[in-house]
Write an enzyme that holds these catalytic residues in place. Structure first.
Site, PDB file in Angstrom:
ATOM      1  N   THR A  73       0.737  -1.279  -0.085  1.00  0.00           N
ATOM      2  CA  THR A  73      -0.046   0.113   0.110  1.00  0.00           C
ATOM      3  C   THR A  73       0.879   1.187  -0.021  1.00  0.00           C
ATOM      4  OG1 THR A  73      -2.053  -1.036   1.273  1.00  0.00           O
ATOM      5  CG2 THR A  73      -1.677   1.083   1.210  1.00  0.00           C
ATOM      6  N   SER A 200       6.028  -6.902  -3.204  1.00  0.00           N
ATOM      7  CA  SER A 200       5.702  -7.189  -1.804  1.00  0.00           C
ATOM      8  C   SER A 200       5.972  -8.740  -1.289  1.00  0.00           C
ATOM      9  CB  SER A 200       4.037  -7.155  -1.679  1.00  0.00           C
ATOM     10  OG  SER A 200       3.719  -7.445  -0.324  1.00  0.00           O
ATOM     11  N   HIS A 202       4.935 -10.656   1.271  1.00  0.00           N
ATOM     12  CA  HIS A 202       4.056 -11.689   2.004  1.00  0.00           C
ATOM     13  C   HIS A 202       3.233 -12.486   1.128  1.00  0.00           C
ATOM     14  CE1 HIS A 202       1.012  -8.303   2.474  1.00  0.00           C
ATOM     15  NE2 HIS A 202       0.386  -9.359   2.110  1.00  0.00           N
ATOM     16  N   THR A 238      13.354   4.697   9.974  1.00  0.00           N
ATOM     17  CA  THR A 238      14.267   3.922  10.156  1.00  0.00           C
ATOM     18  C   THR A 238      13.940   2.674   9.480  1.00  0.00           C
ATOM     19  OG1 THR A 238      14.841   4.884  12.268  1.00  0.00           O
ATOM     20  CG2 THR A 238      15.647   2.502  11.921  1.00  0.00           C
ATOM     21  N   CYS A 326     -20.332  -8.638   1.397  1.00  0.00           N
ATOM     22  CA  CYS A 326     -20.584  -9.169   2.947  1.00  0.00           C
ATOM     23  C   CYS A 326     -19.515  -9.645   3.780  1.00  0.00           C
ATOM     24  CB  CYS A 326     -21.971 -10.135   3.155  1.00  0.00           C
ATOM     25  SG  CYS A 326     -23.207  -9.249   3.384  1.00  0.00           S
TER      26      CYS A 326
END
Lengths: 405, 129
Positions: A73, A200, A202, A238, A326
Site C-alpha cells: 500500500t 511485496s 508476503h 528507520t 458481506c
C-alpha cells in the site's frame, strides 16, 4: 482433516529459512542501519544492502533502484503520489485501471483534491485492460497510468509490456503494482519497461510489514514521507531491518524455486478448476482462462452467497477468500463498505450476483489430497445454501433468474 | 466451536443449524425483502390462526448474519399474536443473537422488515378476502 489453506493471495506463511534469517536482527544485530560508522550499525546496514541486492536480482533491477517501504500500500502511494507530484509541471491527468487495488483507487479523491484529474480505464470480461479504452482516454495532459500486473481477486495477468511500450511512445509514466506477481512468476522490470513497480514479499513466503518499490533510474519522484535521508531520500524512517532481511531471503528462495512452484501450482489448480466445473452447475469462472496466476482459481456460483460459502468452507477446514461485499468489511463501523466488489463489477458480473464469488489461491505446500478434499465438500455446501435460497427456489419454479446474465 | 471472527456462538449456531428453514405451502402471509447494498434476500412464510402465528418458515440468500437473523426471528415469532410479533424490533433480533457486528446490523433490520411485509400481506389478504 488438517486446515487447508487456499488463501495465499492474502498472505503466505513465512518460510522457516526466512524466519531464521530474520532472528539475529532483533536482538544480536539490533543497531540502527543509519549508524554506519559504528559496528552495531554497520552490520544491519550491510544486511539491508544485501537484501536490496537480492530483491533487485529478483526483478532484474539495479540495487539503487529498489526502495524499502512498509507495505505494498505504501509503495503504491509512494509511486502514484510521488510521480504525480514530481511531474505536475507536465500535466494533471492520471489514469488507473478499473480493477486496481484499493491502495491505488482510493488515492483518487486525494489527488483530485490537489488539482489532478483522475479517470479509469475499462477491462474486458476476462479482466484484461481494454487498450482501445486506454487510447481513447489519453490526452496531452496525461502524465501517469497505473495498471496492476496481476489481479489477486480474479488472477488475470495484465499485458504490462504492451501497455508500457505504448505509453513510452507518448512519454507517459507507468506504474504497475506487482504485489501479486513479483516472487511468484518471472518479472523483469527492464523488459516490462515500467517506471515504478511495487514488490511485496508476503505473497511469496516473506514477512508482512515490508515491501519495496522499484524506481527506474532517472525517473523523478517526490517523497511522501518526510524525515531523515534513509532509502536514498525517497522514504524517510528507520528501516525495518529484520523484515528487510527476511524479504531478501524470501526473494532468493523464490528465484531458486520458482519453476518448481509454478509447475506444481499449475497442476493442482487445473484439477481444482476441472473438478469444480464438472461437479457444480451454474458456476462461472472469473479472470483470464490462460493468462492467470499459477494456483489461482476464482469463480462465482449462482444462487449462493459468497460469505456463507466462505464460512462453510472454513467449517470444513478450508480457508479461502470471497469478493462478497458481506465478507469484505465485516468489521467495518457501518454498512458503507458493503458494496459489490469493484473488480467483479468491472468485468461485467451483475452487482446483484457478485456476492457468490470465491477465490482459491494455492501455495507451494498444498497437496492434491487437499484439492480433492475441497472438491468433495463443495457440492454439498452449494446444495445446502441453494436449498435455503429464495432466488434458487424461484429459478427452479419458473426458470427465470432475478438478474440478467 | 471453531472461532468465527466477528460472529457470536449463537449466530454461528443458527447459521449452521437454521431453525424453520423452508417454505409453507398455502401460507397465510409471505414477506420478501432485499437489501440492495448487500444483496441479501429474505423470504418469510407465516401460518396464522385466530390472529396467532402458529408456524413460520424462511428462505434466505445472504451472509451468515442474514441467515442467523432469519432463523432466530422465526423462533421469536412462533406462538405470538400478530400485535406481539410486530413489537419485535431489529435490536431485539440482534440481541437474541448475542449481538451483530456494526456492518451486519442491517441483517437484523432485514428480518424485522420481512416480518412487517409478511404481516402487511396478511392484512391485505384478510381485507380483500
Amino acid at each position: 482433516m488438517k486446515r487447508v489453506y487456499f488463501d495465499h493471495a492474502s498472505a503466505t506463511p513465512v518460510d522457516r529459512t526466512v524466519l531464521k534469517s530474520m532472528k539475529p536482527y532483533f536482538i544480536e544485530n539490533f543497531g540502527n542501519p543509519s549508524s554506519i560508522l559504528i559496528e552495531e550499525g554497520a552490520i544491519p546496514h550491510r544486511a539491508v544492502e544485501e537484501a536490496r541486492e537480492e530483491i533487485a536480482f529478483l526483478v532484474s533491477a539495479s540495487k539503487d533502484e529498489i526502495i524499502f517501504t512498509s507495505s505494498a500500500t505504501e509503495s503504491n502511494n509512494l509511486a502514484v503520489k510521488g510521480l504525480a507530484l514530481a511531474n505536475r509541471d507536465r500535466g494533471r491527468r492520471i489514469l488507473f485501471s478499473d480493477i486496481e487495488h484499493y491502495s491505488i483507487i482510493n488515492q483518487a479523491d486525494f489527488l483530485r483534491g490537489i488539482g489532478f484529474e483522475i479517470d479509469f480505464v475499462k477491462v474486458d470480461i476476462n479482466g484484461m485492460l481494454d487498450m482501445e479504452d486506454l487510447k481513447r482516454k489519453l490526452t496531452k495532459d496525461t502524465i501517469l497510468v497505473s495498471v496492476m500486473h496481476a489481479n489477486l481477486e480474479i488472477g488475470t495477468i495484465e499485458p504490462i509490456k504492451e501497455i508500457a511500450y505504448f505509453l513510452k511512445e507518448h512519454n507517459i509514466l507507468f506504474h504497475s503494482d506487482g504485489a501479486g506477481t513479483c516472487g511468484t512468476i518471472p518479472v523483469n522490470v527492464k523488459d516490462l519497461n515500467v517506471d515504478t513497480m511495487t514488490i511485496s514479499p508476503h505473497q511469496f513466503y516473506g514477512p508482512k510489514g515490508i515491501a519495496a518499490l522499484y524506481i527506474k533510474k532517472g525517473v523523478r519522484l517526490t517523497p511522501i514521507v518526510q524525515g531523515g535521508y534513509q532509502e536514498m531520500g525517497y522514504r524517510a524512517g528507520t528501516e525495518n531491518v529484520p523484515a528487510i532481511v527476511g524479504f531478501g531471503k524470501a526473494a532468493r528462495i523464490a528465484m531458486e524455486e520458482m519453476d518448481k512452484r509454478v509447475e506444481k501450482l499449475t497442476l493442482l489448480s487445473k484439477r481444482l478448476w476441472e473438478g469444480l466445473a464438472s461437479s457444480i452447475d451454474y458456476i462461472h469462472f472469473t479472470g483470464h482462462p490462460e493468462k492467470r496466476l499459477p494456483g489461482h482459481v476464482s469463480f462465482w456460483i449462482e444462487f449462493v452467497e459468497g460469505e456463507s460459502l466462505l464460512l462453510w468452507l472454513n467449517l470444513n477446514s478450508i480457508a479461502s477468500s470471497s469478493g462478497s461485499a458481506c465478507s469484505s468489511n465485516v468489521l467495518a463501523r457501518d454498512e458503507t463498505g458493503l458494496k459489490a466488489s469493484h473488480v467483479l463489477t468491472a468485468i461485467g458480473v451483475p452487482p446483484e450476483i457478485c456476492h457468490g464469488s470465491i477465490a482459491f489461491s494455492l501455495g507451494k505446500d498444498n497437496t492434491m489430497e487437499e484439492v480433492e478434499h475441497a472438491l468433495s465438500v463443495m457440492p454439498g455446501i452449494v446444495k445446502r445454501l441453494r436449498d435455503m435460497s429464495p432466488l434458487y427456489e424461484r429459478f427452479k419454479k419458473t426458470g427465470v433468474r432475478d438478474y440478467k446474465l | 466451536m471453531m472461532p468465527q471472527g466477528p460472529y457470536s456462538d449463537i449466530v454461528m449456531d443458527h447459521f449452521m443449524n437454521p431453525r424453520n428453514m423452508g417454505e409453507i405451502e398455502n401460507a397465510d402471509a409471505v414477506g420478501e425483502v432485499g437489501n440492495p447494498a448487500c444483496g441479501d434476500v429474505m423470504k418469510l412464510y407465516l401460518k396464522i390462526e385466530d390472529g396467532k402465528i402458529v408456524d413460520a418458515k424462511f428462505k434466505t440468500f445472504g451472509c451468515g448474519a442474514a441467515i442467523a437473523s432469519s432463523s432466530i426471528t422465526t423462533e421469536m415469532i412462533k406462538g405470538k399474536t400478530i400485535d406481539e410479533a410486530l413489537k419485535i424490533s431489529n435490536e431485539a433480533v440482534a440481541e437474541a443473537l448475542g449481538g451483530l457486528p456494526p456492518a451486519k446490523q442491517h441483517c437484523s433490520v432485514l428480518a424485522e422488515e420481512a416480518l412487517k411485509v409478511a404481516i402487511e400481506d396478511y392484512n391485505k389478504k384478510k381485507g380483500s378476502g
